[in-house]
Scaffold this motif. Sequence first.
Motif, PDB file in Angstrom:
ATOM      1  N   THR A   1       0.592  -1.251  -0.162  1.00  0.00           N
ATOM      2  CA  THR A   1       0.056   0.000  -0.096  1.00  0.00           C
ATOM      3  C   THR A   1       0.689   1.246   0.119  1.00  0.00           C
ATOM      4  OG1 THR A   1      -0.213  -0.140   2.442  1.00  0.00           O
ATOM      5  CG2 THR A   1      -2.101  -1.056   1.109  1.00  0.00           C
ATOM      6  N   HIS A   2       2.168   1.142   0.469  1.00  0.00           N
ATOM      7  CA  HIS A   2       2.643   2.647   0.732  1.00  0.00           C
ATOM      8  C   HIS A   2       3.159   3.320  -0.757  1.00  0.00           C
ATOM      9  CE1 HIS A   2       6.186   0.045  -0.580  1.00  0.00           C
ATOM     10  NE2 HIS A   2       6.882   1.244  -1.023  1.00  0.00           N
ATOM     11  N   LEU A   3       3.123   2.529  -1.818  1.00  0.00           N
ATOM     12  CA  LEU A   3       3.406   3.260  -3.219  1.00  0.00           C
ATOM     13  C   LEU A   3       2.293   4.043  -3.468  1.00  0.00           C
ATOM     14  CD1 LEU A   3       5.603   0.650  -5.353  1.00  0.00           C
ATOM     15  CD2 LEU A   3       6.376   2.894  -4.202  1.00  0.00           C
ATOM     16  N   GLN A   4       0.793   3.243  -3.387  1.00  0.00           N
ATOM     17  CA  GLN A   4      -0.335   4.057  -3.501  1.00  0.00           C
ATOM     18  C   GLN A   4      -0.400   5.197  -2.772  1.00  0.00           C
ATOM     19  OE1 GLN A   4      -3.834   1.455  -2.947  1.00  0.00           O
ATOM     20  NE2 GLN A   4      -4.995   2.952  -3.218  1.00  0.00           N
ATOM     21  N   ALA A   5      -0.110   4.998  -1.578  1.00  0.00           N
ATOM     22  CA  ALA A   5      -0.237   6.282  -0.403  1.00  0.00           C
ATOM     23  C   ALA A   5       0.786   7.666  -1.142  1.00  0.00           C
ATOM     24  CB  ALA A   5       0.013   5.880   0.725  1.00  0.00           C
ATOM     25  N   ALA A   6       1.770   7.117  -1.521  1.00  0.00           N
ATOM     26  CA  ALA A   6       2.862   8.013  -1.795  1.00  0.00           C
ATOM     27  C   ALA A   6       2.311   8.878  -3.373  1.00  0.00           C
ATOM     28  CB  ALA A   6       4.275   7.334  -2.050  1.00  0.00           C
ATOM     29  N   ASN A   7       1.877   7.992  -4.053  1.00  0.00           N
ATOM     30  CA  ASN A   7       1.233   8.304  -5.485  1.00  0.00           C
ATOM     31  C   ASN A   7       0.298   9.557  -5.301  1.00  0.00           C
ATOM     32  OD1 ASN A   7       3.241   6.856  -6.945  1.00  0.00           O
ATOM     33  ND2 ASN A   7       1.838   5.253  -7.420  1.00  0.00           N
ATOM     34  N   ARG A   8      -0.580   9.360  -4.090  1.00  0.00           N
ATOM     35  CA  ARG A   8      -1.612  10.272  -4.111  1.00  0.00           C
ATOM     36  C   ARG A   8      -1.293  11.173  -2.997  1.00  0.00           C
ATOM     37  NH1 ARG A   8      -7.563   7.341  -5.188  1.00  0.00           N
ATOM     38  NH2 ARG A   8      -6.776   6.182  -7.016  1.00  0.00           N
ATOM     39  N   ASN A   9       0.145  11.365  -2.620  1.00  0.00           N
ATOM     40  CA  ASN A   9       0.470  12.558  -1.557  1.00  0.00           C
ATOM     41  C   ASN A   9      -0.240  12.219  -0.060  1.00  0.00           C
ATOM     42  OD1 ASN A   9       2.001  13.658  -3.553  1.00  0.00           O
ATOM     43  ND2 ASN A   9       0.459  14.794  -4.215  1.00  0.00           N
ATOM     44  N   HIS A  10      -0.586  10.690   0.021  1.00  0.00           N
ATOM     45  CA  HIS A  10      -1.104  10.607   1.254  1.00  0.00           C
ATOM     46  C   HIS A  10       0.276  10.076   2.529  1.00  0.00           C
ATOM     47  CE1 HIS A  10      -5.005  10.585  -0.008  1.00  0.00           C
ATOM     48  NE2 HIS A  10      -4.889   9.371  -0.705  1.00  0.00           N
ATOM     49  N   ARG A  11      -0.044  10.521   3.587  1.00  0.00           N
ATOM     50  CA  ARG A  11       1.004   9.953   4.620  1.00  0.00           C
ATOM     51  C   ARG A  11       0.357   8.837   5.192  1.00  0.00           C
ATOM     52  NH1 ARG A  11       3.334  13.177   9.760  1.00  0.00           N
ATOM     53  NH2 ARG A  11       5.120  11.500  10.443  1.00  0.00           N
ATOM     54  N   LEU A  12       1.058   7.531   5.064  1.00  0.00           N
ATOM     55  CA  LEU A  12       0.827   6.241   5.660  1.00  0.00           C
ATOM     56  C   LEU A  12       1.680   5.898   6.552  1.00  0.00           C
ATOM     57  CD1 LEU A  12      -0.907   3.701   5.610  1.00  0.00           C
ATOM     58  CD2 LEU A  12       0.691   2.768   3.772  1.00  0.00           C
ATOM     59  N   THR A  13       1.158   5.542   7.860  1.00  0.00           N
ATOM     60  CA  THR A  13       2.014   5.241   8.873  1.00  0.00           C
ATOM     61  C   THR A  13       1.713   3.916   9.652  1.00  0.00           C
ATOM     62  OG1 THR A  13       2.743   7.207   9.597  1.00  0.00           O
ATOM     63  CG2 THR A  13       3.065   5.697  11.069  1.00  0.00           C
ATOM     64  N   ILE A  14       2.382   2.624   9.471  1.00  0.00           N
ATOM     65  CA  ILE A  14       2.077   1.612  10.082  1.00  0.00           C
ATOM     66  C   ILE A  14       3.255   1.239  11.134  1.00  0.00           C
ATOM     67  CG2 ILE A  14       1.531  -0.965   9.528  1.00  0.00           C
ATOM     68  CD1 ILE A  14       0.779  -0.445   6.665  1.00  0.00           C
ATOM     69  N   GLU A  15       2.689   1.255  12.388  1.00  0.00           N
ATOM     70  CA  GLU A  15       3.645   1.120  13.402  1.00  0.00           C
ATOM     71  C   GLU A  15       4.009  -0.494  13.531  1.00  0.00           C
ATOM     72  OE1 GLU A  15       2.098   2.763  17.042  1.00  0.00           O
ATOM     73  OE2 GLU A  15       1.730   4.759  16.153  1.00  0.00           O
ATOM     74  N   THR A  16       5.280  -0.745  13.570  1.00  0.00           N
ATOM     75  CA  THR A  16       5.523  -2.344  13.623  1.00  0.00           C
ATOM     76  C   THR A  16       5.573  -2.648  15.266  1.00  0.00           C
ATOM     77  OG1 THR A  16       7.198  -1.660  12.110  1.00  0.00           O
ATOM     78  CG2 THR A  16       7.607  -3.818  13.514  1.00  0.00           C
ATOM     79  N   PRO A  17       4.490  -3.891  15.414  1.00  0.00           N
ATOM     80  CA  PRO A  17       4.555  -4.166  16.851  1.00  0.00           C
ATOM     81  C   PRO A  17       5.548  -5.009  17.285  1.00  0.00           C
ATOM     82  CG  PRO A  17       3.053  -5.652  15.199  1.00  0.00           C
ATOM     83  CD  PRO A  17       3.834  -4.509  14.456  1.00  0.00           C
ATOM     84  N   ALA A  18       5.624  -5.274  18.330  1.00  0.00           N
ATOM     85  CA  ALA A  18       6.645  -6.085  19.183  1.00  0.00           C
ATOM     86  C   ALA A  18       6.592  -7.635  18.421  1.00  0.00           C
ATOM     87  CB  ALA A  18       6.313  -6.507  20.597  1.00  0.00           C
ATOM     88  N   PRO A  19       8.026  -7.995  18.080  1.00  0.00           N
ATOM     89  CA  PRO A  19       7.903  -9.435  17.223  1.00  0.00           C
ATOM     90  C   PRO A  19       7.529 -10.587  18.038  1.00  0.00           C
ATOM     91  CG  PRO A  19      10.304  -8.638  18.255  1.00  0.00           C
ATOM     92  CD  PRO A  19       9.335  -7.529  18.570  1.00  0.00           C
ATOM     93  N   GLU A  20       7.331 -10.555  19.344  1.00  0.00           N
ATOM     94  CA  GLU A  20       6.725 -11.709  20.087  1.00  0.00           C
ATOM     95  C   GLU A  20       5.166 -11.722  19.858  1.00  0.00           C
ATOM     96  OE1 GLU A  20       7.522  -8.421  23.050  1.00  0.00           O
ATOM     97  OE2 GLU A  20       8.398  -9.031  21.358  1.00  0.00           O
ATOM     98  N   ILE A  21       4.417 -10.627  19.562  1.00  0.00           N
ATOM     99  CA  ILE A  21       3.019 -10.780  19.395  1.00  0.00           C
ATOM    100  C   ILE A  21       2.505 -11.562  18.270  1.00  0.00           C
ATOM    101  CG2 ILE A  21       0.901  -9.244  18.900  1.00  0.00           C
ATOM    102  CD1 ILE A  21       2.367  -6.927  20.265  1.00  0.00           C
ATOM    103  N   TYR A  22       1.944 -12.682  18.597  1.00  0.00           N
ATOM    104  CA  TYR A  22       1.340 -13.513  17.508  1.00  0.00           C
ATOM    105  C   TYR A  22      -0.170 -13.665  17.678  1.00  0.00           C
ATOM    106  CZ  TYR A  22       5.699 -15.585  15.860  1.00  0.00           C
ATOM    107  OH  TYR A  22       7.115 -15.819  15.497  1.00  0.00           O
ATOM    108  N   VAL A  23      -0.954 -13.641  16.522  1.00  0.00           N
ATOM    109  CA  VAL A  23      -2.200 -13.989  16.599  1.00  0.00           C
ATOM    110  C   VAL A  23      -2.757 -15.115  15.879  1.00  0.00           C
ATOM    111  CG1 VAL A  23      -2.685 -11.453  16.694  1.00  0.00           C
ATOM    112  CG2 VAL A  23      -2.615 -12.612  14.300  1.00  0.00           C
ATOM    113  N   LEU A  24      -4.028 -15.677  16.098  1.00  0.00           N
ATOM    114  CA  LEU A  24      -4.524 -16.698  15.398  1.00  0.00           C
ATOM    115  C   LEU A  24      -5.400 -16.374  14.506  1.00  0.00           C
ATOM    116  CD1 LEU A  24      -5.130 -19.087  18.612  1.00  0.00           C
ATOM    117  CD2 LEU A  24      -3.553 -19.678  16.901  1.00  0.00           C
TER     118      LEU A  24
END
Length: 276
Positions: free
Chosen positions: A123-146
């Motif tokens: 998604t980051h290229l699409q955001a950049a092409n439309r001048n949107h600011r996209l921030t996806i925070e990186t969670p702790a590596p030990e967080i797992y989901v089912l």
Amino acid sequence: MNRSQDSQPNVSALSEQLKLTRAAYYLASEMSDFKAGFLARISHELRSPLNSLIGLHQLIISDLCESPEEEREFVEQAHASALKLVGLIDEILNVSRIEYGTNRLDIQPLELAEILSQVYDLTHLQAANRNHRLTIETPAPEIYVLADPRWLRQVLLNLVDTPLKYMEPINVRVSVHLSPASEYVNIWVEDERPAEALTEPIDLLKTISEDKDPLSINKDFTLSPGLSLMMSQTILELMKGRLEVLAVPSAEEGEKFTKIQCSIPLCKKEIFDAEV
């Protein structure tokens, strides 16, 4: 002590509770309206590429093309519209097959940081092409989901992709919130817009581009925000998760964001160790 000062915290708490109650009511109302008109919504979603396909063929059959080159161009546009129509039908059918048990979900422990990294890459290229600011925070590596890796990634893509389709530059932020006592990991998808753009609350049931020209082809044609949200909610529920709207824009109160919460079951350490 001043009695007005004593009542101030209570007023703030009530105001915050009112906002959350209104957001919950808003989502329930949207979903109720959506389910009531599900067939009508599906028809509307499919009508745009179908009308384009029919209109282009009518021009060709009626010999209204000005040149062989224009006729070929119309054929190519009709072909693209047909492919979009098939793609939409396939997307709807895929969710339906999972809901009715024809296709099974592959629930497994997933490193949430890896899934969010994949969402950012897509998604980051699409955001950049439309001048949107996209921030996806990186969670702790030990967080797992089912969850099912393919469908969790698709749900998050849907939630991030929808605000990125707006033409005005906005900020989109994805963050992860984990409570030690909770059995869920909460992922917040927030999009912020300038106050002057908030002339009305976001309409989750409105197609981004309503039928302007039946012959026009929107190369980015996808499911409307409402249908995308409904399908995401269905998939999350099948994965024992949930989707909630925590806040919606309000011109009256000057709010500048929509906050959607995606809750996924937390993978407990003993389950993860057993899988490994």
